[in-house]
Design an enzyme around this catalytic site. Structure first.
Site, PDB file in Angstrom:
ATOM      1  N   CYS A 115       0.990  -1.335   0.029  1.00  0.00           N
ATOM      2  CA  CYS A 115      -0.058  -0.021  -0.101  1.00  0.00           C
ATOM      3  C   CYS A 115       0.826   1.300  -0.009  1.00  0.00           C
ATOM      4  O   CYS A 115       0.481   2.173  -0.542  1.00  0.00           O
ATOM      5  CB  CYS A 115      -0.813   0.098   1.292  1.00  0.00           C
ATOM      6  SG  CYS A 115      -1.947  -1.434   1.204  1.00  0.00           S
ATOM      7  N   HIS A 262      -3.877   7.135   1.146  1.00  0.00           N
ATOM      8  CA  HIS A 262      -4.040   5.666   1.028  1.00  0.00           C
ATOM      9  C   HIS A 262      -5.579   5.239   1.302  1.00  0.00           C
ATOM     10  O   HIS A 262      -5.985   5.501   2.461  1.00  0.00           O
ATOM     11  CB  HIS A 262      -3.228   4.710   1.375  1.00  0.00           C
ATOM     12  CG  HIS A 262      -3.574   3.317   1.246  1.00  0.00           C
ATOM     13  ND1 HIS A 262      -3.932   2.928   0.067  1.00  0.00           N
ATOM     14  CD2 HIS A 262      -3.687   2.415   2.123  1.00  0.00           C
ATOM     15  CE1 HIS A 262      -4.151   1.475  -0.013  1.00  0.00           C
ATOM     16  NE2 HIS A 262      -4.039   1.231   1.400  1.00  0.00           N
ATOM     17  N   ASN A 292     -10.214  -0.999  -1.838  1.00  0.00           N
ATOM     18  CA  ASN A 292      -8.556  -0.712  -1.588  1.00  0.00           C
ATOM     19  C   ASN A 292      -7.921  -1.182  -2.656  1.00  0.00           C
ATOM     20  O   ASN A 292      -7.791  -2.653  -3.147  1.00  0.00           O
ATOM     21  CB  ASN A 292      -8.173  -1.403  -0.428  1.00  0.00           C
ATOM     22  CG  ASN A 292      -6.710  -1.310   0.120  1.00  0.00           C
ATOM     23  OD1 ASN A 292      -5.951  -0.865  -0.530  1.00  0.00           O
ATOM     24  ND2 ASN A 292      -6.561  -1.550   1.137  1.00  0.00           N
TER      25      ASN A 292
HETATM   26  O1  UT7 Z   1      -4.516  -1.467   3.027  1.00  0.00           O
HETATM   27  C1  UT7 Z   1      -3.599  -1.871   3.946  1.00  0.00           C
HETATM   28  C2  UT7 Z   1      -4.162  -1.505   5.346  1.00  0.00           C
HETATM   29  N1  UT7 Z   1      -5.576  -2.245   5.535  1.00  0.00           N
HETATM   30  C3  UT7 Z   1      -5.928  -1.674   6.573  1.00  0.00           C
HETATM   31  O2  UT7 Z   1      -5.700  -0.617   7.026  1.00  0.00           O
HETATM   32  C4  UT7 Z   1      -7.298  -2.421   7.010  1.00  0.00           C
HETATM   33  C5  UT7 Z   1      -7.446  -2.116   8.337  1.00  0.00           C
HETATM   34  N2  UT7 Z   1      -8.658  -3.146   9.174  1.00  0.00           N
HETATM   35  C6  UT7 Z   1     -10.030  -3.028   8.617  1.00  0.00           C
HETATM   36  O3  UT7 Z   1     -10.196  -2.175   7.881  1.00  0.00           O
HETATM   37  C7  UT7 Z   1     -10.860  -3.565   9.486  1.00  0.00           C
HETATM   38  O4  UT7 Z   1     -10.320  -4.307  10.462  1.00  0.00           O
HETATM   39  C8  UT7 Z   1     -11.609  -4.689   8.625  1.00  0.00           C
HETATM   40  C9  UT7 Z   1     -12.625  -3.562   7.637  1.00  0.00           C
HETATM   41  C10 UT7 Z   1     -10.877  -5.284   7.891  1.00  0.00           C
HETATM   42  C11 UT7 Z   1     -12.588  -5.450   9.439  1.00  0.00           C
HETATM   43  O5  UT7 Z   1     -13.511  -4.735  10.131  1.00  0.00           O
HETATM   44  P1  UT7 Z   1     -13.502  -5.045  11.809  1.00  0.00           P
HETATM   45  O6  UT7 Z   1     -14.561  -4.033  12.307  1.00  0.00           O
HETATM   46  O7  UT7 Z   1     -12.006  -4.875  12.490  1.00  0.00           O
HETATM   47  O8  UT7 Z   1     -14.124  -6.276  11.830  1.00  0.00           O
HETATM   48  P2  UT7 Z   1     -13.651  -7.822  12.665  1.00  0.00           P
HETATM   49  O9  UT7 Z   1     -12.661  -8.234  11.542  1.00  0.00           O
HETATM   50  O10 UT7 Z   1     -13.347  -7.344  14.075  1.00  0.00           O
HETATM   51  O11 UT7 Z   1     -14.818  -8.728  12.600  1.00  0.00           O
HETATM   52  C12 UT7 Z   1     -16.284  -8.237  13.139  1.00  0.00           C
HETATM   53  C13 UT7 Z   1     -17.187  -9.440  12.720  1.00  0.00           C
HETATM   54  C14 UT7 Z   1     -16.523 -10.988  12.883  1.00  0.00           C
HETATM   55  O12 UT7 Z   1     -17.774 -11.731  13.353  1.00  0.00           O
HETATM   56  P3  UT7 Z   1     -17.601 -12.061  14.777  1.00  0.00           P
HETATM   57  O13 UT7 Z   1     -16.591 -12.723  15.144  1.00  0.00           O
HETATM   58  O14 UT7 Z   1     -17.848 -10.719  15.855  1.00  0.00           O
HETATM   59  O15 UT7 Z   1     -19.022 -12.927  15.053  1.00  0.00           O
HETATM   60  C15 UT7 Z   1     -16.228 -11.127  11.442  1.00  0.00           C
HETATM   61  O16 UT7 Z   1     -16.341 -12.603  11.357  1.00  0.00           O
HETATM   62  O17 UT7 Z   1     -17.617  -9.276  11.576  1.00  0.00           O
HETATM   63  C16 UT7 Z   1     -17.458 -10.625  10.803  1.00  0.00           C
HETATM   64  N3  UT7 Z   1     -17.068 -10.437   9.352  1.00  0.00           N
HETATM   65  C17 UT7 Z   1     -18.032  -9.909   8.573  1.00  0.00           C
HETATM   66  N4  UT7 Z   1     -19.401 -10.027   8.424  1.00  0.00           N
HETATM   67  C18 UT7 Z   1     -19.899  -9.687   7.389  1.00  0.00           C
HETATM   68  C19 UT7 Z   1     -15.795 -10.150   8.811  1.00  0.00           C
HETATM   69  N5  UT7 Z   1     -15.932  -9.969   7.490  1.00  0.00           N
HETATM   70  C20 UT7 Z   1     -17.232  -9.770   7.209  1.00  0.00           C
HETATM   71  C21 UT7 Z   1     -17.937  -9.475   6.112  1.00  0.00           C
HETATM   72  N6  UT7 Z   1     -19.292  -9.398   6.021  1.00  0.00           N
HETATM   73  N7  UT7 Z   1     -17.482  -9.264   4.935  1.00  0.00           N
END
Ligand code: UT7
Length: 335
Positions: A115, A262, A292
């Site tokens: 990135c 980014h 992204n």
């Molecule tokens: O470009 C390089 C740099 N990248 C970044 O900076 C990205 C940084 N991270 C993020 O943007 C976020 O962490 C994400 C968007 C990737 C994820 O969001 P989050 O709020 O951190 O979600 P999470 O991974 O903590 O997941 C929360 C819940 C989980 O379910 P449980 O365990 O709470 O039941 C996941 O299984 O959301 C679930 N989940 C989804 N649900 C529906 C994960 N992905 C999805 C999805 N649709 N696509």
């Protein structure tokens, strides 16, 4: 000493738009989850079998940037190509752009900083211009993620985020030190290398064994991201590196005309905006349409901002990126 000025900027994205509703048909996800957590509404994915590859998309973006710079491909003296998704494992796509643009045997360098790749590449180009080695350099960021994503529920935390596309800039030497790239700032912290990584295809694995095993459950061939961990580091490092660029040049956040971060997650951009007390007019976001696109995200955003009249001559522009490595970087420039 020479200064580097951006003379032309262009971008290209494939015309196959994939909405959140389209993803709902492939995996257990919802438009609400994706929009609420990331801000993304749609992204562009290369259609399987299409001619679009990282190098051909990069070349299309480059042709636009070269034309907008009022130049011809043969005016380019050096190519720098940033990507994490090259056409081939080797050689890198820089040489393919040289061939596709039909130009003489100039140097072509590939940058592997994910990135942050475009800002790293811009910094390298700036050093070549400052030393007088080259006067006109083409810098490309291009990615084809869609072919390598796990488009099932198993991969949903990563696959809903990434999109395909390319952006390019032409930078040229200029003697007016009030214009152009004022400074660039590059950082890395390799202890977090595996928090956001694609481990599978690597030279530590014996290829004959991989072919024999051919294990469909081997998810190491898909990108892995420890989302929360990456998010927390991203907001901290982005703010740090923006402040570093500003303070190096004696500016305050309120003097930025446009911050082009980014496009990793709209929530990250909004957090940075709030912490630096920037207005909506001072920050450019287009992740809603493209997701992204890693190394391509900043040049695509810069090209769109320019097309929309959000960048004018004399504006103070800040570019800032964070991603896998971890790596992070910024560039401050006077347009
Ligand atoms: O470009 C390089 C740099 N990248 C970044 O900076 C990205 C940084 N991270 C993020 O943007 C976020 O962490 C994400 C968007 C990737 C994820 O969001 P989050 O709020 O951190 O979600 P999470 O991974 O903590 O997941 C929360 C819940 C989980 O379910 P449980 O365990 O709470 O039941 C996941 O299984 O959301 C679930 N989940 C989804 N649900 C529906 C994960 N992905 C999805 C999805 N649709 N696509």
């Amino acid at each position: 000493m020479h200064h580097s000025v951006i003379k032309g900027v262009g971008h290209y994205v494939p015309d196959n738009i994939v909405s959140n509703a389209d993803l709902e048909k492939l995996m257990d996800t919802t438009n609400e989850w994706i929009v609420e957590r990331t801000g993304i509404e749609e992204r562009c994915h290369v259609k399987r079998g299409s001619d679009d590859t990282p190098s051909t998309m990069g070349t299309k973006a480059a042709r636009i940037a070269i034309e907008r710079a009022g130049l011809m491909p043969e005016d380019i003296e050096f190519i720098i190509f940033a990507t994490l998704s090259p056409d081939y494992y080797f050689p890198g796509p820089g040489v393919m752009v040289q061939q596709q643009l039909g130009i003489k045997e100039i140097g072509a360098l590939d940058v592997r900083n994910q990135c942050s790749g475009f800002v790293y590449a811009l910094s390298v180009a700036d050093q070549f211009i400052k030393t007088g080695m080259y006067k006109t350099v083409l810098v490309i960021g291009s990615e084809l993620h869609s072919g390598g994503l796990d488009m099932t529920t198993r991969g949903r935390n990563v696959s809903v985020i990434f999109g395909d596309g390319a952006g390019a800039v032409v930078i040229q030497a200029c003697n007016d030190d009030r214009q152009g790239i004022l400074s660039t700032h590059l950082h890395s912290e390799g202890k977090h290398a595996e928090e956001l990584a694609l481990i599978g295809p690597n030279t530590g694995r014996w290829v004959p064994e991989i072919i024999e095993t051919n294990n469909p459950e081997d998810i190491s061939y898909y990108p892995y991201m420890n989302g929360n961990f990456v998010f927390r580091h991203a907001v901290t490092r982005l703010i740090e590196v923006i402040v570093e660029a500003l303070s190096t040049n004696g500016f305050k956040p309120n003097e930025i005309d446009l911050l082009i971060p980014h496009q990793a997650n709209l929530r990250i951009s909004q957090f940075v905006q709030k912490k630096l007390e920037l207005s909506d007019d001072q920050v450019f976001n287009n992740i809603m349409k493209y997701g992204n696109t890693t190394a391509a995200s900043i040049p695509i955003a810069m090209s769109e901002a320019w097309e929309q009249g959000r960048i004018s001559k004399g504006d103070l522009i800040c570019l800032a990126a964070f991603g896998s490595g971890f790596t992070w970087a910024s560039a401050l420039l006077r347009w």
